[in-house]
Design a protein around this motif. Sequence first.
Motif, PDB file in Angstrom:
ATOM      1  N   GLY A 130      43.231  22.029  21.447  1.00  0.00           N
ATOM      2  CA  GLY A 130      44.003  23.360  21.017  1.00  0.00           C
ATOM      3  C   GLY A 130      45.355  22.428  20.020  1.00  0.00           C
ATOM      4  O   GLY A 130      47.034  22.496  19.952  1.00  0.00           O
ATOM      5  N   VAL A 131      44.151  20.727  20.208  1.00  0.00           N
ATOM      6  CA  VAL A 131      45.313  19.144  19.063  1.00  0.00           C
ATOM      7  C   VAL A 131      44.937  19.920  17.668  1.00  0.00           C
ATOM      8  O   VAL A 131      46.033  19.306  17.401  1.00  0.00           O
ATOM      9  CB  VAL A 131      44.363  18.581  19.989  1.00  0.00           C
ATOM     10  CG1 VAL A 131      45.946  16.989  19.686  1.00  0.00           C
ATOM     11  CG2 VAL A 131      46.097  19.076  21.267  1.00  0.00           C
ATOM     12  N   CYS A 132      43.776  19.815  17.965  1.00  0.00           N
ATOM     13  CA  CYS A 132      42.838  19.207  16.409  1.00  0.00           C
ATOM     14  C   CYS A 132      43.212  20.206  15.466  1.00  0.00           C
ATOM     15  O   CYS A 132      43.588  20.116  14.323  1.00  0.00           O
ATOM     16  CB  CYS A 132      41.802  18.392  16.370  1.00  0.00           C
ATOM     17  SG  CYS A 132      40.447  20.178  16.395  1.00  0.00           S
ATOM     18  N   GLY A 133      43.149  22.504  16.119  1.00  0.00           N
ATOM     19  CA  GLY A 133      42.964  22.913  14.582  1.00  0.00           C
ATOM     20  C   GLY A 133      42.134  23.351  13.978  1.00  0.00           C
ATOM     21  O   GLY A 133      42.055  23.953  12.931  1.00  0.00           O
ATOM     22  N   ALA A 134      40.941  22.947  13.871  1.00  0.00           N
ATOM     23  CA  ALA A 134      39.815  23.288  13.377  1.00  0.00           C
ATOM     24  C   ALA A 134      39.334  24.147  13.536  1.00  0.00           C
ATOM     25  O   ALA A 134      38.374  25.081  13.233  1.00  0.00           O
ATOM     26  CB  ALA A 134      38.976  21.720  13.883  1.00  0.00           C
ATOM     27  N   CYS A 135      39.538  24.593  14.542  1.00  0.00           N
ATOM     28  CA  CYS A 135      38.954  26.682  14.680  1.00  0.00           C
ATOM     29  C   CYS A 135      39.983  27.512  14.679  1.00  0.00           C
ATOM     30  O   CYS A 135      39.239  27.998  15.265  1.00  0.00           O
ATOM     31  CB  CYS A 135      38.647  25.842  16.989  1.00  0.00           C
ATOM     32  SG  CYS A 135      40.348  25.885  17.205  1.00  0.00           S
ATOM     33  N   THR A 136      41.196  26.919  13.309  1.00  0.00           N
ATOM     34  CA  THR A 136      42.043  27.925  13.635  1.00  0.00           C
ATOM     35  C   THR A 136      41.432  29.358  12.854  1.00  0.00           C
ATOM     36  O   THR A 136      40.411  29.457  12.284  1.00  0.00           O
ATOM     37  CB  THR A 136      43.131  27.160  12.487  1.00  0.00           C
ATOM     38  OG1 THR A 136      43.577  26.348  13.308  1.00  0.00           O
ATOM     39  CG2 THR A 136      43.622  28.329  12.460  1.00  0.00           C
ATOM     40  N   GLY A 180      49.930  21.303  12.735  1.00  0.00           N
ATOM     41  CA  GLY A 180      48.903  21.734  13.671  1.00  0.00           C
ATOM     42  C   GLY A 180      47.379  21.534  12.785  1.00  0.00           C
ATOM     43  O   GLY A 180      46.657  21.864  14.406  1.00  0.00           O
ATOM     44  N   ASN A 181      47.393  20.900  12.244  1.00  0.00           N
ATOM     45  CA  ASN A 181      46.028  20.620  11.817  1.00  0.00           C
ATOM     46  C   ASN A 181      45.644  19.298  11.560  1.00  0.00           C
ATOM     47  O   ASN A 181      46.780  18.641  10.421  1.00  0.00           O
ATOM     48  CB  ASN A 181      45.251  21.744  10.391  1.00  0.00           C
ATOM     49  CG  ASN A 181      45.763  22.863  10.936  1.00  0.00           C
ATOM     50  OD1 ASN A 181      46.732  24.084  10.836  1.00  0.00           O
ATOM     51  ND2 ASN A 181      44.276  23.423  10.887  1.00  0.00           N
ATOM     52  N   LEU A 182      44.692  18.497  12.227  1.00  0.00           N
ATOM     53  CA  LEU A 182      44.548  17.291  12.116  1.00  0.00           C
ATOM     54  C   LEU A 182      43.583  17.058  10.644  1.00  0.00           C
ATOM     55  O   LEU A 182      42.108  17.101  11.371  1.00  0.00           O
ATOM     56  CB  LEU A 182      44.184  16.445  13.420  1.00  0.00           C
ATOM     57  CG  LEU A 182      45.363  16.772  14.830  1.00  0.00           C
ATOM     58  CD1 LEU A 182      44.524  16.032  15.777  1.00  0.00           C
ATOM     59  CD2 LEU A 182      46.458  15.972  14.219  1.00  0.00           C
ATOM     60  N   CYS A 183      43.601  15.988   9.993  1.00  0.00           N
ATOM     61  CA  CYS A 183      42.631  15.686   8.880  1.00  0.00           C
ATOM     62  C   CYS A 183      41.865  14.056   9.052  1.00  0.00           C
ATOM     63  O   CYS A 183      43.326  12.956   9.637  1.00  0.00           O
ATOM     64  CB  CYS A 183      42.835  15.753   7.892  1.00  0.00           C
ATOM     65  SG  CYS A 183      41.398  15.034   6.695  1.00  0.00           S
TER      66      CYS A 183
END
Lengths: 161, 285
Positions: A51-57, A137-140
Amino acid sequence: MSTAQAVSHFAISCEVNGTTVDRVVAVRQLLADFIREDLGLTGTHLGCEHGVCGACTVVLDGEAVRSCLALAVQADGRSITTIEGLSGDGLTSMQQAFRRAHALQCGFCTPGFIATLSVADPSDYHDEAGVRQLISGNLCRCTGYENIVAAVCEEWGIERS
Amino acid sequence: MKPPLFLYLRPDSLEEALAAMHEHGDEARPLAGGQSLVPMLNFRLARPEVLVDLSRVEELVGTSCPGPSAISFGAMTPQRAAERLEKVRSTCPLVSMMLPFVGHVQNRARGTIGGSIAHADPAAELPALCLALGGTVVARNAEGERRLRADGFFGGPFTTALMPDELLTSVELPGVRREDVAFAEIARRQGDFAMAGVVAVRETAQTAVRLVAFGVGGTPVRLPRAEKILEGQELTPACIAEAASAAAGEVDPIEDLHADGRTRRALVDALVRRVLGELGSEGAR
């Protein structure tokens, strides 16, 4: 009063990208794994799985949510849109803005960003700070966010500070 | 990074949910929005035998005003839904001020008001909010209902006064006017857990301020020494400075990779100055 039997598998019916899907799932299966493994929709990416990186949103009943923090069984009766459903046959205008602004390099995080942005109401965002807060909430790890912010601001007609 | 094996129950009513908690007790964990519990399952930090999914218990969703100046949240009310409600903003503005700092928008879409309070993360905003406002937590089990004051509800990190078979069903908060509340926190990034946060609530008599710090200990904590200094005083710069320094002295901060104890004390000092400064300027007439 007696309670229902606790189960290890559950028959679910949900709508994914406009198509009804009926499957029996293990109750411990994450929604993200259901989308990728059972449905073969591998545009949804799994980075951190906590739930940290947001890639799966993905979009669940109209809200951007982390599919690694929901169980597949919880999608029963709900409607899901993944990146495949968002873009359809061509790129959305936000995706085109990403392309113009070079808002991605490796592209791993991009489906998550697009999912988050797809349900945001542009009229809620008036400046760059608001856009940065929205995408927090989305990491790049490639772009340093500059070009992502530039793409969103261009698409939504926000003047950059 | 996948949940361990568990069995799953999805009750359709509160009565069924309470019966499930009664039957499975210690072995069961209620699943609210899953924004804390599912990561714990993924990390195998939580290994419940039975997961009781409350997402279909409609009785636990919704917001009501039990009095002219109070608001009650059903435990399963999504944080994002509460954040959008004008009724919340007008009745209890502190809730609307703090909710945007709870995780990211994607977490708040599923995360619930009651779930965050029952989870009792020491760095979370909602337990601190509940304590600062002097809220009431309503808990039920198959036998009946208990009303628990926020003071005393949080026993330690991730520990509350709830019994194993009890469900938090609602949270009641007194409405306090915008000019009588202030909140500030410092986190590395918007949406991350705060390294430290402070909430201030001016009590109706206008001579006392409730001060709560979070992210610095095992639970959100009142700051009684600082509160004592403020009692009956005007919020002058000198008074604020004295209270801030007392607050920094009375917390017993945790140390982690984000900040050591000294840093956290300094943050508490700065945050108390900030919130009291805001209260002082709001209160000036």
